[in-house]
Design a protein around this motif. Structure first.
Motif, mmCIF file in Angstrom:
data_model
loop_
_atom_site.group_PDB
_atom_site.id
_atom_site.type_symbol
_atom_site.label_atom_id
_atom_site.label_comp_id
_atom_site.label_asym_id
_atom_site.label_seq_id
_atom_site.Cartn_x
_atom_site.Cartn_y
_atom_site.Cartn_z
ATOM 1 N N PHE A 80 0.812 -1.211 0.000
ATOM 2 C CA PHE A 80 0.000 0.000 0.000
ATOM 3 C C PHE A 80 0.853 1.271 0.000
ATOM 4 O O PHE A 80 1.881 1.343 0.666
ATOM 5 C CB PHE A 80 -0.920 0.003 1.230
ATOM 6 C CG PHE A 80 -1.912 -1.123 1.226
ATOM 7 C CD1 PHE A 80 -3.151 -0.976 0.630
ATOM 8 C CD2 PHE A 80 -1.597 -2.345 1.812
ATOM 9 C CE1 PHE A 80 -4.061 -2.021 0.600
ATOM 10 C CE2 PHE A 80 -2.497 -3.393 1.796
ATOM 11 C CZ PHE A 80 -3.737 -3.239 1.197
ATOM 12 N N GLU A 101 -13.813 2.372 6.802
ATOM 13 C CA GLU A 101 -13.000 1.570 5.884
ATOM 14 C C GLU A 101 -13.577 1.636 4.471
ATOM 15 O O GLU A 101 -12.847 1.803 3.474
ATOM 16 C CB GLU A 101 -12.951 0.122 6.362
ATOM 17 C CG GLU A 101 -12.120 -0.807 5.490
ATOM 18 C CD GLU A 101 -12.212 -2.245 5.975
ATOM 19 O OE1 GLU A 101 -11.155 -2.866 6.179
ATOM 20 O OE2 GLU A 101 -13.349 -2.745 6.144
ATOM 21 N N GLY A 102 -14.902 1.549 4.364
ATOM 22 C CA GLY A 102 -15.546 1.631 3.059
ATOM 23 C C GLY A 102 -15.376 2.998 2.413
ATOM 24 O O GLY A 102 -15.165 3.101 1.199
ATOM 25 N N ALA A 148 -4.091 1.951 2.632
ATOM 26 C CA ALA A 148 -4.919 2.310 1.486
ATOM 27 C C ALA A 148 -4.061 2.546 0.251
ATOM 28 O O ALA A 148 -2.849 2.731 0.332
ATOM 29 C CB ALA A 148 -5.741 3.566 1.802
ATOM 30 N N ASP A 149 -4.737 2.562 -0.905
ATOM 31 C CA ASP A 149 -4.121 2.883 -2.196
ATOM 32 C C ASP A 149 -3.026 1.881 -2.558
ATOM 33 O O ASP A 149 -1.834 2.181 -2.520
ATOM 34 C CB ASP A 149 -3.550 4.304 -2.156
ATOM 35 C CG ASP A 149 -3.221 4.839 -3.541
ATOM 36 O OD1 ASP A 149 -3.643 4.205 -4.528
ATOM 37 O OD2 ASP A 149 -2.535 5.868 -3.626
ATOM 38 N N SER A 162 -12.001 3.204 1.025
ATOM 39 C CA SER A 162 -11.900 2.366 -0.166
ATOM 40 C C SER A 162 -12.427 3.111 -1.393
ATOM 41 O O SER A 162 -11.888 2.981 -2.504
ATOM 42 C CB SER A 162 -12.670 1.063 0.017
ATOM 43 O OG SER A 162 -12.006 0.209 0.927
ATOM 44 N N LYS A 163 -13.485 3.902 -1.213
ATOM 45 C CA LYS A 163 -14.016 4.691 -2.323
ATOM 46 C C LYS A 163 -12.996 5.721 -2.792
ATOM 47 O O LYS A 163 -12.834 5.963 -3.982
ATOM 48 C CB LYS A 163 -15.308 5.391 -1.893
ATOM 49 C CG LYS A 163 -16.487 4.474 -1.670
ATOM 50 C CD LYS A 163 -17.691 5.262 -1.184
ATOM 51 C CE LYS A 163 -18.854 4.344 -0.842
ATOM 52 N NZ LYS A 163 -20.010 5.109 -0.290
ATOM 53 N N SER A 188 -9.459 3.368 -3.891
ATOM 54 C CA SER A 188 -9.660 2.118 -4.634
ATOM 55 C C SER A 188 -9.650 0.876 -3.746
ATOM 56 O O SER A 188 -10.341 -0.103 -4.031
ATOM 57 C CB SER A 188 -8.638 1.943 -5.768
ATOM 58 O OG SER A 188 -7.379 1.493 -5.290
ATOM 59 N N GLN A 189 -8.877 0.875 -2.677
ATOM 60 C CA GLN A 189 -8.916 -0.218 -1.701
ATOM 61 C C GLN A 189 -8.350 0.281 -0.384
ATOM 62 O O GLN A 189 -7.405 1.073 -0.357
ATOM 63 C CB GLN A 189 -8.089 -1.418 -2.170
ATOM 64 C CG GLN A 189 -8.153 -2.604 -1.205
ATOM 65 C CD GLN A 189 -7.206 -3.733 -1.596
ATOM 66 O OE1 GLN A 189 -6.576 -3.697 -2.652
ATOM 67 N NE2 GLN A 189 -7.089 -4.739 -0.745
ATOM 68 N N ALA A 190 -8.933 -0.168 0.724
ATOM 69 C CA ALA A 190 -8.432 0.174 2.054
ATOM 70 C C ALA A 190 -8.636 -1.017 2.976
ATOM 71 O O ALA A 190 -9.624 -1.747 2.850
ATOM 72 C CB ALA A 190 -9.141 1.403 2.620
ATOM 73 N N VAL A 191 -7.696 -1.218 3.879
ATOM 74 C CA VAL A 191 -7.781 -2.296 4.861
ATOM 75 C C VAL A 191 -7.636 -1.699 6.245
ATOM 76 O O VAL A 191 -6.621 -1.085 6.572
ATOM 77 C CB VAL A 191 -6.682 -3.359 4.641
ATOM 78 C CG1 VAL A 191 -6.740 -4.416 5.739
ATOM 79 C CG2 VAL A 191 -6.832 -4.008 3.272
#
Length: 340
Positions: free
Chosen positions: A208, A242-243, A315-316, A246-247, A250-253
């Protein structure tokens, strides 16, 4: 042999933290005078009259202990005995303030067993105590849904980088739930999650581009043990955050906060069977990826003035071909930076 006296400050009889410290000191070969809990100045006087000691170690787990703590420190100052303090009711800022107010130059603070022996050795040599650390993270500004969630939960976010993450193989050694009494509702203890190797842990973090530290006030005891509805709301709000990330990226944990999953009543929880009724609402654990969360938070946020809970958010992600799988050999650890 060096003798260390230790105990829990009155009126508390909570011996969990004190017992962990005692075990570590015995393993290092120190002679201990263990006074147990509820210690007062009179307790120290009686112990000192029987046998002198080179260091006084005090556990201060509750705010009610702070009044007696002042008297204990003053007693030690008059006898030129250095004092080491730990426990959830104090932090490095509190100890620095006590050092000044009580004219106690040899008053030391230990965060946990990870820094215990370093602090003990400093105290026995009467070296200058460490001052509060300033973190390296930068404020991260939120918008829209992220901002609304942060305001609702009273959380703050700092942006760090991957070099701030402290990874080593001993991240579970001071987990309060595990030593001698494994909590089967822990996803790692039950086998629901699998302990990653050092290389897997590093490669996961390296996937990330962006890294964030999320902090929010620690739950009070009654909130941890009774108020399940509030914990559910917090848990699901972190999922929404988290969501939202992600928006944007593109992705997040998001990693799990240090609270037990509240989603199911205790009697309905199947985590001890290494299963979950709501897997979509679970988080990975810092310990699963060998991340020392307390040291990582300290590097990014510094020494905070109040007790807080922390979670990392990655993220990213890089494209897969940009991740260097050979960058970190399996045997090499990423350690916390040296402290003064």
């Amino acid at each position: 042999m060096v003798t260390i006296c230790l105990g829990t400050v009155a009126p508390s009889r909570n011996s969990i933290g004190k017992d962990v410290i005692a075990r570590q000191l015995r393993e290092e070969g120190y002679c201990l005078i263990d006074l147990g809990g509820n210690i007062t100045v009179q307790t120290l006087e009686e112990a000192f009259s029987r046998k002198t000691f080179s260091l006084l170690a005090l556990s201060c787990p509750e705010e009610e202990c702070l009044h007696e703590l002042n008297f204990l420190i003053s007693w030690a100052v008059k006898r030129s005995v250095p004092v080491l303090i730990g426990g959830t009711a104090v932090n490095v800022h509190d100890v620095a303030a006590l050092r000044s107010a009580l004219k106690a130059p040899f008053l030391y603070y230990s965060r946990n067993v990870a820094d215990l022996m370093t602090v003990v050795q400093k105290a026995l040599k009467l070296e200058p105590p460490a001052m509060p650390l300033h973190g390296e993270g930068k404020p991260f500004f939120l918008f829209g849904e992220e901002k609304a969630l942060a305001e609702e939960m009273g959380l703050w976010i700092l942006e760090g980088n991957r070099n701030h993450v402290v990874i080593h193989e001993r991240t579970r050694q001071w987990c309060g739930e595990c030593p001698g009494n494994i909590n089967r509702t822990c996803p790692l203890s039950s086998g629901y999650l699998v302990q990653r190797s050092m290389q897997e842990s590093r490669l996961f973090v390296e996937k990330f581009r962006r890294l964030f530290l999320i902090g929010l006030p620690v739950l009070k005891r009654e909130e941890r043990e009774v108020e399940r509805k509030g914990r559910i709301a917090m848990w699901l709000a972190m999922k929404k955050l988290e969501g939202a990330f992600s928006k944007r990226f593109s992705q997040a944990v998001m990693f799990k906060l240090p609270i037990q999953c509240p989603l199911c009543p205790t009697e309905d929880c199947i985590m001890p069977l290494a299963r979950c009724r709501r897997p979509q609402d679970q988080f990975p654990m810092h310990e699963e990826y060998n991340i020392d969360m307390m040291e990582t938070a300290r590097v990014i946020a510094g020494d905070r003035r109040s007790m807080e809970m922390y979670a990392l958010l990655l993220a990213d992600p890089f494209p897969k071909e940009e991740v260097n799988q050979d960058r970190y050999p399996e045997s090499k650890e990423r350690k916390a930076p040296e402290r003064p």
